[in-house]
Design a protein around this motif. Structure first.
Motif, PDB file in Angstrom:
ATOM      1  N   ASP A  14      72.614  25.824   6.931  1.00 41.63           N
ATOM      2  CA  ASP A  14      73.144  26.315   8.198  1.00 41.63           C
ATOM      3  C   ASP A  14      74.532  25.723   8.435  1.00 41.63           C
ATOM      4  O   ASP A  14      74.899  24.703   7.838  1.00 41.63           O
ATOM      5  N   ALA A  15      75.283  26.354   9.324  1.00 42.20           N
ATOM      6  CA  ALA A  15      76.687  25.991   9.519  1.00 42.20           C
ATOM      7  C   ALA A  15      76.857  24.550   9.983  1.00 42.20           C
ATOM      8  O   ALA A  15      77.737  23.835   9.502  1.00 42.20           O
ATOM      9  N   GLY A  16      76.020  24.100  10.919  1.00 45.38           N
ATOM     10  CA  GLY A  16      76.161  22.746  11.439  1.00 45.38           C
ATOM     11  C   GLY A  16      75.915  21.688  10.382  1.00 45.38           C
ATOM     12  O   GLY A  16      76.694  20.734  10.238  1.00 45.38           O
ATOM     13  N   SER A  17      74.841  21.851   9.616  1.00 50.65           N
ATOM     14  CA  SER A  17      74.521  20.895   8.557  1.00 50.65           C
ATOM     15  C   SER A  17      75.572  20.922   7.461  1.00 50.65           C
ATOM     16  O   SER A  17      75.930  19.883   6.893  1.00 50.65           O
ATOM     17  N   LEU A  18      76.073  22.118   7.168  1.00 55.45           N
ATOM     18  CA  LEU A  18      77.086  22.248   6.121  1.00 55.45           C
ATOM     19  C   LEU A  18      78.382  21.561   6.534  1.00 55.45           C
ATOM     20  O   LEU A  18      79.030  20.890   5.721  1.00 55.45           O
ATOM     21  N   ALA A  19      78.761  21.724   7.784  1.00 54.29           N
ATOM     22  CA  ALA A  19      79.973  21.061   8.282  1.00 54.29           C
ATOM     23  C   ALA A  19      79.858  19.552   8.127  1.00 54.29           C
ATOM     24  O   ALA A  19      80.816  18.887   7.695  1.00 54.29           O
ATOM     25  N   ARG A  20      78.680  19.013   8.471  1.00 52.34           N
ATOM     26  CA  ARG A  20      78.469  17.564   8.326  1.00 52.34           C
ATOM     27  C   ARG A  20      78.515  17.142   6.866  1.00 52.34           C
ATOM     28  O   ARG A  20      79.064  16.090   6.530  1.00 52.34           O
ATOM     29  N   TRP A  21      77.946  17.962   5.977  1.00 55.08           N
ATOM     30  CA  TRP A  21      77.968  17.629   4.554  1.00 55.08           C
ATOM     31  C   TRP A  21      79.402  17.542   4.036  1.00 55.08           C
ATOM     32  O   TRP A  21      79.743  16.626   3.287  1.00 55.08           O
ATOM     33  N   PHE A  22      80.244  18.473   4.448  1.00 55.65           N
ATOM     34  CA  PHE A  22      81.628  18.458   3.987  1.00 55.65           C
ATOM     35  C   PHE A  22      82.359  17.195   4.439  1.00 55.65           C
ATOM     36  O   PHE A  22      83.020  16.527   3.644  1.00 55.65           O
ATOM     37  N   THR A  23      82.252  16.866   5.711  1.00 59.36           N
ATOM     38  CA  THR A  23      82.983  15.693   6.200  1.00 59.36           C
ATOM     39  C   THR A  23      82.424  14.401   5.611  1.00 59.36           C
ATOM     40  O   THR A  23      83.186  13.500   5.253  1.00 59.36           O
ATOM     41  N   GLU A  24      81.100  14.313   5.480  1.00 62.55           N
ATOM     42  CA  GLU A  24      80.509  13.098   4.913  1.00 62.55           C
ATOM     43  C   GLU A  24      80.869  12.940   3.434  1.00 62.55           C
ATOM     44  O   GLU A  24      81.155  11.835   2.967  1.00 62.55           O
ATOM     45  N   SER A  25      80.862  14.039   2.691  1.00 60.95           N
ATOM     46  CA  SER A  25      81.202  13.981   1.270  1.00 60.95           C
ATOM     47  C   SER A  25      82.674  13.643   1.076  1.00 60.95           C
ATOM     48  O   SER A  25      83.043  12.928   0.134  1.00 60.95           O
ATOM     49  N   ALA A  26      83.504  14.173   1.961  1.00 62.10           N
ATOM     50  CA  ALA A  26      84.935  13.909   1.843  1.00 62.10           C
ATOM     51  C   ALA A  26      85.300  12.500   2.297  1.00 62.10           C
ATOM     52  O   ALA A  26      86.343  11.970   1.916  1.00 62.10           O
ATOM     53  N   PHE A  64     112.038   7.994   9.665  1.00 63.33           N
ATOM     54  CA  PHE A  64     111.951   8.882   8.513  1.00 63.33           C
ATOM     55  C   PHE A  64     111.682  10.291   9.033  1.00 63.33           C
ATOM     56  O   PHE A  64     111.285  10.467  10.187  1.00 63.33           O
ATOM     57  N   ARG A  65     111.882  11.303   8.188  1.00 63.53           N
ATOM     58  CA  ARG A  65     111.584  12.685   8.599  1.00 63.53           C
ATOM     59  C   ARG A  65     110.074  12.909   8.475  1.00 63.53           C
ATOM     60  O   ARG A  65     109.579  13.497   7.526  1.00 63.53           O
ATOM     61  N   VAL A  66     109.348  12.407   9.464  1.00 59.12           N
ATOM     62  CA  VAL A  66     107.889  12.470   9.462  1.00 59.12           C
ATOM     63  C   VAL A  66     107.405  13.773  10.088  1.00 59.12           C
ATOM     64  O   VAL A  66     107.910  14.193  11.138  1.00 59.12           O
ATOM     65  N   THR A  67     106.429  14.402   9.451  1.00 57.75           N
ATOM     66  CA  THR A  67     105.750  15.551  10.043  1.00 57.75           C
ATOM     67  C   THR A  67     104.244  15.270  10.047  1.00 57.75           C
ATOM     68  O   THR A  67     103.746  14.492   9.236  1.00 57.75           O
ATOM     69  N   VAL A  68     103.532  15.892  10.970  1.00 53.95           N
ATOM     70  CA  VAL A  68     102.091  15.674  11.127  1.00 53.95           C
ATOM     71  C   VAL A  68     101.349  16.928  10.671  1.00 53.95           C
ATOM     72  O   VAL A  68     101.696  18.041  11.069  1.00 53.95           O
ATOM     73  N   ASN A  69     100.309  16.734   9.842  1.00 51.88           N
ATOM     74  CA  ASN A  69      99.603  17.866   9.253  1.00 51.88           C
ATOM     75  C   ASN A  69      98.112  17.603   9.147  1.00 51.88           C
ATOM     76  O   ASN A  69      97.645  16.477   9.343  1.00 51.88           O
ATOM     77  N   THR A  70      97.366  18.651   8.803  1.00 51.87           N
ATOM     78  CA  THR A  70      95.901  18.578   8.767  1.00 51.87           C
ATOM     79  C   THR A  70      95.335  18.430   7.363  1.00 51.87           C
ATOM     80  O   THR A  70      94.240  17.912   7.194  1.00 51.87           O
ATOM     81  N   ASP A  71      96.035  18.923   6.352  1.00 53.08           N
ATOM     82  CA  ASP A  71      95.603  18.910   4.953  1.00 53.08           C
ATOM     83  C   ASP A  71      94.422  19.849   4.740  1.00 53.08           C
ATOM     84  O   ASP A  71      94.579  20.951   4.230  1.00 53.08           O
ATOM     85  N   ASN A  72      93.208  19.396   5.116  1.00 51.20           N
ATOM     86  CA  ASN A  72      92.004  20.212   4.943  1.00 51.20           C
ATOM     87  C   ASN A  72      91.149  20.097   6.198  1.00 51.20           C
ATOM     88  O   ASN A  72      90.441  19.100   6.381  1.00 51.20           O
ATOM     89  N   ARG A  73      91.236  21.108   7.047  1.00 53.25           N
ATOM     90  CA  ARG A  73      90.608  21.011   8.363  1.00 53.25           C
ATOM     91  C   ARG A  73      89.090  20.906   8.284  1.00 53.25           C
ATOM     92  O   ARG A  73      88.466  20.227   9.087  1.00 53.25           O
ATOM     93  N   LEU A  74      88.487  21.582   7.304  1.00 51.28           N
ATOM     94  CA  LEU A  74      87.034  21.520   7.153  1.00 51.28           C
ATOM     95  C   LEU A  74      86.595  20.148   6.656  1.00 51.28           C
ATOM     96  O   LEU A  74      85.731  19.502   7.261  1.00 51.28           O
ATOM     97  N   MET A  75      87.169  19.681   5.572  1.00 53.95           N
ATOM     98  CA  MET A  75      86.744  18.418   4.975  1.00 53.95           C
ATOM     99  C   MET A  75      87.006  17.230   5.903  1.00 53.95           C
ATOM    100  O   MET A  75      86.229  16.272   5.939  1.00 53.95           O
ATOM    101  N   SER A  76      88.091  17.292   6.647  1.00 52.41           N
ATOM    102  CA  SER A  76      88.429  16.187   7.544  1.00 52.41           C
ATOM    103  C   SER A  76      87.885  16.394   8.950  1.00 52.41           C
ATOM    104  O   SER A  76      88.062  15.533   9.812  1.00 52.41           O
ATOM    105  N   GLY A  77      87.249  17.529   9.200  1.00 50.60           N
ATOM    106  CA  GLY A  77      86.742  17.814  10.539  1.00 50.60           C
ATOM    107  C   GLY A  77      87.830  17.690  11.578  1.00 50.60           C
ATOM    108  O   GLY A  77      87.648  17.076  12.633  1.00 50.60           O
ATOM    109  N   THR A  78      88.986  18.302  11.284  1.00 51.03           N
ATOM    110  CA  THR A  78      90.159  18.052  12.121  1.00 51.03           C
ATOM    111  C   THR A  78      90.892  19.339  12.490  1.00 51.03           C
ATOM    112  O   THR A  78      90.548  20.435  12.042  1.00 51.03           O
ATOM    113  N   SER A  79      91.893  19.165  13.316  1.00 50.84           N
ATOM    114  CA  SER A  79      92.801  20.236  13.731  1.00 50.84           C
ATOM    115  C   SER A  79      94.130  19.575  14.045  1.00 50.84           C
ATOM    116  O   SER A  79      94.232  18.341  14.073  1.00 50.84           O
TER     117      SER A  79
END
Length: 361
Positions: free
Chosen positions: A47-59, A290-305
């Motif tokens: 299911d989507a909820g469990s899968l989301a947790r698996w991705f973030t925990e594995s990453a 420095f010319r710093v920019t802020v990014n997400t990289d992988n929104r699913l794996m990092s559980g981020t936005s």
């Protein structure tokens, strides 16, 4: 008097610019479940909820290699045109809902041909999805593709040529990605030289899990316009006990040349490049301008936005809306768009958007 700390809602409303985000790292969990069912691909959770947790925990293992293994499942469900177009459309919708006004989304076309699609068909499917997402947003977001070659493979010239073939149809530039150790960017020097001859833009993943030599090669041998992550440039900066700072030759070059750093704080913590947001080199690099920019990289794996990334920085470093505006303008200045288009987004979208938030405080 210090500026008020921006709220999460203000940060969500603020116009944001995203330069480093992987298409195959940002799928909606429910979409993965549905696409996997269509092709009979077995997932580690049903299911989507469990899968989301698996991705973030594995990453969240502290290993870049283990982090990259999570992509086996997302790439598996992106092997036909309709699936790729759906993922691309939903990516744009999710970014627009998060207040992103400009994004460059990268992916490796060579990883999406197992179902029989050609490289050209993969790019076309992504563009179809991006166009649908931008249309649905009513003009609130502009999205461009970055085509990535895998550094452990030997198709970089082919992908570079593909980027040039599509550069007037939605592709803004070229990139290489994958494990850095043992696969230096100079292995793909012919592709980078080709991009330069074509007056085209490219970024290189460098200085994430590997150190200064990777950054040096990306810049001085390959001619990268931007550094994907670049977090290890901190290794060329010395902070003395009295707080004085000394930049090494490479760090000085990066700062003097205003080379953009595509920093992804939460992802860097997961891959072991930093211990916490508060200890992330982005704090010192920002202080040193420095010319710093802020990014997400992988929104699913990092559980981020983008909102999550900026909220984390505000909490760790007490940044104001003015600081977030600075990050955003840095990113827009560094985008692989023509100058007049970059300037228009800065002057007509970013600056007025932040001004309205400041005025409403």
């Amino acid at each position: 008097m210090s500026a008020p700390t921006p709220t999460r809602d203000q940060i969500r409303q603020a116009p944001k610019v995203l330069l480093h985000d992987h298409l195959d790292g940002g799928l909606r969990p429910q979409t993965i479940v549905e696409l996997a069912a269509e092709i009979g691909h077995e997932l580690p959770a049903g299911d989507a909820g469990s899968l989301a947790r698996w991705f973030t925990e594995s990453a969240d293992s502290g290993s870049l290699v283990r982090y990259l293994e999570t992509f086996d499942h997302t790439v598996a469900v992106m092997q036909n045109g309709p699936a790729i177009a759906r993922v691309a459309r939903e990516c744009v919708e999710d970014l627009a809902a998060d207040g992103v006004v400009y994004a460059e989304i990268r992916y490796a076309p060579e990883q999406h041909v197992e179902g029989g699609m050609s490289l050209d068909e993969v790019v076309a499917a992504v563009q179809e999805g991006f166009d649908a997402g931008m249309s649905a947003s009513g003009g609130r977001i502009v999205v461009r593709q970055l085509l990535t070659a895998m550094r452990h493979q030997a198709r970089s010239m082919e992908i570079a040529e593909l980027a040039i073939a599509w550069r007037d149809r939605g592709v803004a530039g070229f990139d290489i990605a994958g494990a850095e150790a043992g696969f230096p960017p100079t292995r793909h020097l012919d592709a980078f030289e080709y991009m330069q001859r074509e007056n085209a833009h490219f970024t290189i993943h460098a200085g994430e899990a590997f150190g200064l030599p990777s950054i040096w090669e990306a810049l001085q041998w390959c001619g990268a316009d931007r550094l994907g992550h670049g977090v290890r440039i901190i290794d060329n900066i010395t902070v003395a006990d009295d707080g004085s700072v000394e930049l090494g030759r490479l760090a000085s070059y990066v700062r003097d040349k205003r080379i953009p750093l595509e920093m992804c704080p939460r992802s860097n913590i997961q891959t072991g490049a930093a211990e916490s947001i508060a200890e992330h080199p982005i704090g010192l690099l920002t202080e040193l301008r420095f010319r710093v920019t802020v990014n997400t990289d992988n929104r699913l794996m990092s559980g981020t936005s983008m909102t999550d990334e900026m909220v984390g920085l505000v909490e760790a470093f007490d940044y104001s809306l003015e600081d977030l505006r600075w990050f955003t303008i840095n990113a827009m200045k560094s985008a692989f768009l023509p100058f007049d288009e970059r300037l228009a987004i800065i002057d007509e979208v970013v600056k007025p958007g932040y001004a309205a938030l400041v005025a409403a405080r």
